[in-house]
Write a protein that holds these residues in place. Structure first.
Motif, PDB file in Angstrom:
ATOM      1  N   LEU A   1       0.832  -1.203   0.000  1.00  0.00           N
ATOM      2  CA  LEU A   1       0.000   0.000   0.000  1.00  0.00           C
ATOM      3  C   LEU A   1       0.869   1.258   0.000  1.00  0.00           C
ATOM      4  O   LEU A   1       0.501   2.282  -0.593  1.00  0.00           O
ATOM      5  N   ALA A   2       2.037   1.170   0.655  1.00  0.00           N
ATOM      6  CA  ALA A   2       2.959   2.316   0.631  1.00  0.00           C
ATOM      7  C   ALA A   2       3.393   2.616  -0.801  1.00  0.00           C
ATOM      8  O   ALA A   2       3.439   3.776  -1.221  1.00  0.00           O
ATOM      9  N   ALA A   3       3.689   1.562  -1.588  1.00  0.00           N
ATOM     10  CA  ALA A   3       4.107   1.756  -2.980  1.00  0.00           C
ATOM     11  C   ALA A   3       2.967   2.338  -3.800  1.00  0.00           C
ATOM     12  O   ALA A   3       3.170   3.261  -4.604  1.00  0.00           O
ATOM     13  N   VAL A   4       1.751   1.817  -3.606  1.00  0.00           N
ATOM     14  CA  VAL A   4       0.597   2.309  -4.361  1.00  0.00           C
ATOM     15  C   VAL A   4       0.337   3.785  -4.036  1.00  0.00           C
ATOM     16  O   VAL A   4       0.123   4.611  -4.937  1.00  0.00           O
ATOM     17  N   ALA A   5       0.378   4.147  -2.758  1.00  0.00           N
ATOM     18  CA  ALA A   5       0.109   5.535  -2.371  1.00  0.00           C
ATOM     19  C   ALA A   5       1.199   6.461  -2.916  1.00  0.00           C
ATOM     20  O   ALA A   5       0.912   7.541  -3.452  1.00  0.00           O
ATOM     21  N   ALA A   6       2.461   6.024  -2.811  1.00  0.00           N
ATOM     22  CA  ALA A   6       3.560   6.867  -3.306  1.00  0.00           C
ATOM     23  C   ALA A   6       3.484   7.017  -4.822  1.00  0.00           C
ATOM     24  O   ALA A   6       3.675   8.112  -5.364  1.00  0.00           O
ATOM     25  N   ASP A   7       3.185   5.904  -5.540  1.00  0.00           N
ATOM     26  CA  ASP A   7       3.078   5.976  -7.002  1.00  0.00           C
ATOM     27  C   ASP A   7       1.937   6.897  -7.422  1.00  0.00           C
ATOM     28  O   ASP A   7       2.066   7.661  -8.389  1.00  0.00           O
ATOM     29  N   ALA A   8       0.807   6.824  -6.713  1.00  0.00           N
ATOM     30  CA  ALA A   8      -0.325   7.694  -7.049  1.00  0.00           C
ATOM     31  C   ALA A   8       0.053   9.167  -6.876  1.00  0.00           C
ATOM     32  O   ALA A   8      -0.263  10.009  -7.724  1.00  0.00           O
ATOM     33  N   VAL A   9       0.768   9.469  -5.782  1.00  0.00           N
ATOM     34  CA  VAL A   9       1.178  10.858  -5.538  1.00  0.00           C
ATOM     35  C   VAL A   9       2.134  11.326  -6.631  1.00  0.00           C
ATOM     36  O   VAL A   9       2.057  12.466  -7.098  1.00  0.00           O
ATOM     37  N   ARG A  10       3.019  10.441  -7.090  1.00  0.00           N
ATOM     38  CA  ARG A  10       3.988  10.841  -8.117  1.00  0.00           C
ATOM     39  C   ARG A  10       3.331  10.970  -9.487  1.00  0.00           C
ATOM     40  O   ARG A  10       3.727  11.814 -10.289  1.00  0.00           O
ATOM     41  N   LEU A  11       2.336  10.132  -9.783  1.00  0.00           N
ATOM     42  CA  LEU A  11       1.657  10.238 -11.076  1.00  0.00           C
ATOM     43  C   LEU A  11       0.761  11.470 -11.124  1.00  0.00           C
ATOM     44  O   LEU A  11       0.612  12.104 -12.168  1.00  0.00           O
ATOM     45  N   VAL A  12       0.137  11.805  -9.998  1.00  0.00           N
ATOM     46  CA  VAL A  12      -0.769  12.960  -9.930  1.00  0.00           C
ATOM     47  C   VAL A  12      -0.327  13.811  -8.750  1.00  0.00           C
ATOM     48  O   VAL A  12      -0.826  13.651  -7.640  1.00  0.00           O
ATOM     49  N   PRO A  13       0.647  14.695  -8.975  1.00  0.00           N
ATOM     50  CA  PRO A  13       1.174  15.462  -7.837  1.00  0.00           C
ATOM     51  C   PRO A  13       0.106  16.270  -7.107  1.00  0.00           C
ATOM     52  O   PRO A  13       0.274  16.597  -5.943  1.00  0.00           O
ATOM     53  N   GLY A  14      -1.022  16.568  -7.793  1.00  0.00           N
ATOM     54  CA  GLY A  14      -2.141  17.165  -7.075  1.00  0.00           C
ATOM     55  C   GLY A  14      -2.040  18.656  -6.940  1.00  0.00           C
ATOM     56  O   GLY A  14      -0.986  19.259  -7.067  1.00  0.00           O
ATOM     57  N   LYS A  15      -3.177  19.241  -6.730  1.00  0.00           N
ATOM     58  CA  LYS A  15      -3.255  20.678  -6.518  1.00  0.00           C
ATOM     59  C   LYS A  15      -3.372  20.913  -5.014  1.00  0.00           C
ATOM     60  O   LYS A  15      -4.342  20.492  -4.387  1.00  0.00           O
ATOM     61  N   LEU A  16      -2.386  21.588  -4.462  1.00  0.00           N
ATOM     62  CA  LEU A  16      -2.367  21.765  -3.015  1.00  0.00           C
ATOM     63  C   LEU A  16      -3.520  22.620  -2.515  1.00  0.00           C
ATOM     64  O   LEU A  16      -3.950  22.500  -1.382  1.00  0.00           O
ATOM     65  N   LEU A  17      -4.016  23.527  -3.387  1.00  0.00           N
ATOM     66  CA  LEU A  17      -5.012  24.482  -2.909  1.00  0.00           C
ATOM     67  C   LEU A  17      -6.375  23.838  -2.725  1.00  0.00           C
ATOM     68  O   LEU A  17      -7.219  24.373  -2.020  1.00  0.00           O
ATOM     69  N   ASP A  18      -6.613  22.698  -3.369  1.00  0.00           N
ATOM     70  CA  ASP A  18      -7.916  22.054  -3.273  1.00  0.00           C
ATOM     71  C   ASP A  18      -7.760  20.738  -2.513  1.00  0.00           C
ATOM     72  O   ASP A  18      -7.225  19.768  -3.040  1.00  0.00           O
ATOM     73  N   PRO A  19      -8.218  20.680  -1.249  1.00  0.00           N
ATOM     74  CA  PRO A  19      -7.986  19.465  -0.462  1.00  0.00           C
ATOM     75  C   PRO A  19      -8.605  18.218  -1.092  1.00  0.00           C
ATOM     76  O   PRO A  19      -8.058  17.129  -0.960  1.00  0.00           O
ATOM     77  N   VAL A  20      -9.714  18.379  -1.805  1.00  0.00           N
ATOM     78  CA  VAL A  20     -10.346  17.205  -2.412  1.00  0.00           C
ATOM     79  C   VAL A  20      -9.430  16.617  -3.490  1.00  0.00           C
ATOM     80  O   VAL A  20      -9.241  15.400  -3.582  1.00  0.00           O
ATOM     81  N   LEU A  21      -8.802  17.500  -4.304  1.00  0.00           N
ATOM     82  CA  LEU A  21      -7.905  17.008  -5.354  1.00  0.00           C
ATOM     83  C   LEU A  21      -6.545  16.586  -4.795  1.00  0.00           C
ATOM     84  O   LEU A  21      -5.772  15.927  -5.481  1.00  0.00           O
ATOM     85  N   ALA A  22      -6.234  16.996  -3.552  1.00  0.00           N
ATOM     86  CA  ALA A  22      -5.014  16.512  -2.907  1.00  0.00           C
ATOM     87  C   ALA A  22      -5.284  15.213  -2.161  1.00  0.00           C
ATOM     88  O   ALA A  22      -4.420  14.717  -1.436  1.00  0.00           O
ATOM     89  N   GLY A  23      -6.481  14.674  -2.345  1.00  0.00           N
ATOM     90  CA  GLY A  23      -6.861  13.463  -1.613  1.00  0.00           C
ATOM     91  C   GLY A  23      -6.670  12.207  -2.444  1.00  0.00           C
ATOM     92  O   GLY A  23      -6.612  12.254  -3.680  1.00  0.00           O
ATOM     93  N   LEU A  24      -6.553  11.085  -1.754  1.00  0.00           N
ATOM     94  CA  LEU A  24      -6.514   9.778  -2.405  1.00  0.00           C
ATOM     95  C   LEU A  24      -7.813   9.068  -2.045  1.00  0.00           C
ATOM     96  O   LEU A  24      -8.175   8.965  -0.872  1.00  0.00           O
ATOM     97  N   LEU A  25      -8.515   8.624  -3.091  1.00  0.00           N
ATOM     98  CA  LEU A  25      -9.780   7.917  -2.899  1.00  0.00           C
ATOM     99  C   LEU A  25      -9.468   6.434  -2.729  1.00  0.00           C
ATOM    100  O   LEU A  25      -8.869   5.818  -3.621  1.00  0.00           O
ATOM    101  N   LEU A  26      -9.844   5.868  -1.582  1.00  0.00           N
ATOM    102  CA  LEU A  26      -9.600   4.439  -1.337  1.00  0.00           C
ATOM    103  C   LEU A  26     -10.934   3.705  -1.377  1.00  0.00           C
ATOM    104  O   LEU A  26     -11.858   4.064  -0.641  1.00  0.00           O
ATOM    105  N   GLU A  27     -11.034   2.685  -2.231  1.00  0.00           N
ATOM    106  CA  GLU A  27     -12.246   1.875  -2.291  1.00  0.00           C
ATOM    107  C   GLU A  27     -11.893   0.436  -1.953  1.00  0.00           C
ATOM    108  O   GLU A  27     -11.152  -0.218  -2.703  1.00  0.00           O
ATOM    109  N   ALA A  28     -12.414  -0.038  -0.832  1.00  0.00           N
ATOM    110  CA  ALA A  28     -12.152  -1.418  -0.418  1.00  0.00           C
ATOM    111  C   ALA A  28     -13.302  -2.282  -0.904  1.00  0.00           C
ATOM    112  O   ALA A  28     -14.471  -2.025  -0.582  1.00  0.00           O
ATOM    113  N   GLY A  29     -12.980  -3.281  -1.725  1.00  0.00           N
ATOM    114  CA  GLY A  29     -13.993  -4.182  -2.261  1.00  0.00           C
ATOM    115  C   GLY A  29     -13.520  -5.614  -2.140  1.00  0.00           C
ATOM    116  O   GLY A  29     -12.479  -5.885  -1.516  1.00  0.00           O
ATOM    117  N   PRO A  30     -14.260  -6.537  -2.740  1.00  0.00           N
ATOM    118  CA  PRO A  30     -13.919  -7.946  -2.586  1.00  0.00           C
ATOM    119  C   PRO A  30     -12.530  -8.293  -3.131  1.00  0.00           C
ATOM    120  O   PRO A  30     -11.903  -9.240  -2.657  1.00  0.00           O
TER     121      PRO A  30
END
Lengths: 365, 365
Positions: free
Chosen positions: B10-39
């Motif tokens: 999960l550390a690799a996935v979170a870090a890779d997501a941040v590097r692929l989409v560095p995000g806009k710091l001014l908008d907390p929603v776009l600086a967020g990571l959406l986690l969906e836990a499913g089967p």
């Protein structure tokens, strides 16, 4: 001047000289390295008037001579060459660095206008390089880097009989160590720029002896074939006795690395001031951080605890530095109530008697 | 949401997501990571509206759910933990990261206001990850980093039958490679931000296939359990046919590393514009630099030479980049008279047919 030299040797000497005396870029003479080729090899000297360095390098000298050339270009050229040997020869107004298929020619500067390098003051003692290096790695790194407060950018070194006390503080924390040394008996109490001492610690090889030299104005350090001198900073009021440690009511003993890991993690949740709270429990300490934006974190570390339940708040980066000084060891943390300093020291035997004091800050209510 | 996961995954996935989409710091929603836990585990998604990424991570899910949390603090906390497994559980308005003796609680952001991640456009082809990575390492690094000229910050990727042509230029040099790939037959011609492609090259593992997806507005890249999409840049006039290479009069073949070493050394003596002169001799080329302050340097490199005696002047850093693209190999350098481009290509077989064009500059008279 005409000489043949092992490239790596002269490259190291030139690079070390540039690092010991970074030089004033505005004055080409002071940005120069004075090379003197004599029967024993070549001597490189640099000065910026405050600091001066002289380093010897073995060389096969065909013709003796004395030239002044730009220090950094010489160091960079020698570092970039991947040849075992290189020849330096004066050609007209140039010092040519010659290798098969290549020639690099540096302009000669006016060697006669170079102020030269003053001789060393008298010896006050000597200390083992690895002991000095290990202590300076912590103590000199604790000094301030803010040149606006020069008295906090130095390390105070003081003779106390058969111990050499080294001490630095940036006002928020203070590190002091007491090293075994061989004094000559002369009085010695000097405030030396921390950046220079960190560079000396980098260069002086393990196993060497570093001799300390001082008079009222200057201090010098010498090892193997290197000598550096500098003018003193104002020692000011920096003295360990200024910090009271008479009121310790709680003592905690932890693995320094385990606690440093917890501090690193919990500090991700520190408030905007970067603070953490240290809470002493039974057989453990808790680190807690909380910030309206970042969320909250808490982590416990196994500890041997004795005494009261003082719970100070620290800037996490100072905790990290304090614990790093005891990496790989167990550390004893002595807490005092209120905003009095917390003392970190090795739980086991420590030949340098290193103590690291951190001042807590007022918790937010 | 309640799940147990391998910390490193999960550390690799979170870090890779941040590097692929560095995000806009001014908008907390776009600086967020959406986690969906499913089967099937947990899916992490990030978007800044221009770019979007979705990465899958296996997990033992106790309770399914969907949360939005600050991406960087999550990635940093997971990276700092040295535990094999960690539990993520929603507790009130917090996502708690729980480990023995530690709890890290991130605030929940409003998941419903997150724009989500658009689906991939249709497939246009696929390419071997190691071939793509090797070509992008040179081509994408040649793009400009100056956002004021966005058309030079991209890599143009174009389908040409069974070859995928990748091309970038910052106006001073141009790199183009032609890769074997498996097209679906759809037309494909897209200008993709170079920074994103460099990150894809870093993340896509050797041995994987990268599938390319495109429609008129967006392009996507997918490998293993990761997907990234981005809106297109304007392809503008960037095309290899804009650079004429019809007038080669001199060809030189050298060891790229030997020549790069010589360039590095001689460039210490380059003038204020950082230029070197390349002179073609008999069985060797000479590099020459001269500056009023720094002095002069010259170094020869063994070469196979044919043709005329064109002697262009280059900015040394562009020579260094061009030669680095052929590190460990022999490089063929094709010179044209005047200020027309010089072409660097591998002397031996090159499956990606990489060509690196550098435009000489006017020598100072």
């Amino acid at each position: 001047m005409d000489l043949t030299v092992t490239t790596a040797d002269l490259a190291a000497v030139a690079a070390d000289a540039v690092r010991l005396v970074p030089g004033k870029l505005l004055d080409p003479v002071l940005a120069g390295l004075l090379l003197e080729a004599g029967p024993r090899g070549v001597v490189a000297a640099a000065t910026d008037r405050d600091r001066a360095a002289r380093l010897e390098c073995p060389a096969l000298v065909h013709t003796e001579g004395r030239v002044l050339v730009p220090a950094k270009p010489l160091a960079e050229t020698l570092r970039a060459l991947d040849l075992p040997q290189v020849r330096l020869v004066v050609e007209g107004s140039r010092l040519a660095i010659r290798a098969p298929g290549a020639r690099f020619a540096l302009p000669l500067l006016d060697a006669d206008s170079h102020p030269g390098v003053a001789s060393l003051p008298r010896v006050v003692g000597s200390v083992d390089a690895s002991v000095l290096t290990s202590a300076l790695g912590v103590v000199a790194a604790t000094a301030s880097r803010d040149d606006a407060l020069p008295m906090f950018t130095g390390v105070r070194m003081r003779a106390e009989g058969d111990r050499l006390v080294v001490l630095a503080s940036d006002r928020y924390r203070l590190a002091v160590a007491s090293l075994p040394w061989e004094p000559t008996g002369e009085a010695f109490d000097a405030m030396i720029p921390a950046t220079l001492l960190l560079e000396v610690a980098r260069q002086a090889p393990d196993g060497a002896q570093v001799t300390l030299h001082a008079d009222g104005d200057r201090v010098g350090l010498a090892w193997h074939h290197a000598v550096v001198t500098t003018s003193l900073l104002d020692a000011g009021f920096l003295h360990e006795s200024k910090v009271s440690v008479s009121d310790v009511d709680t003592t905690v003993e932890v693995d320094a690395d385990a606690m440093a890991g917890a501090v690193r993690r919990v500090s991700l949740y520190a408030d905007t001031r970067g603070t953490l709270r240290l809470e002493v429990g039974d057989g453990e300490v808790w680190l807690r951080g909380a910030d309206q934006q970042a969320g909250e974190a808490e982590e416990s570390v196994k500890a041997e605890v004795s005494g009261g339940r003082t719970s100070p708040t620290f800037q996490s980066r100072f905790l990290v530095d304090a614990l790093k000084a005891f990496a790989g060891r167990r550390v004893r943390i002595e807490l005092q109530p209120g905003l009095r300093a917390t003392v970190f020291r090795a739980a086991d035997e420590d030949p340098t008697d290193l103590r690291y004091l951190v001042v807590p800050i007022m918790p937010r209510t």
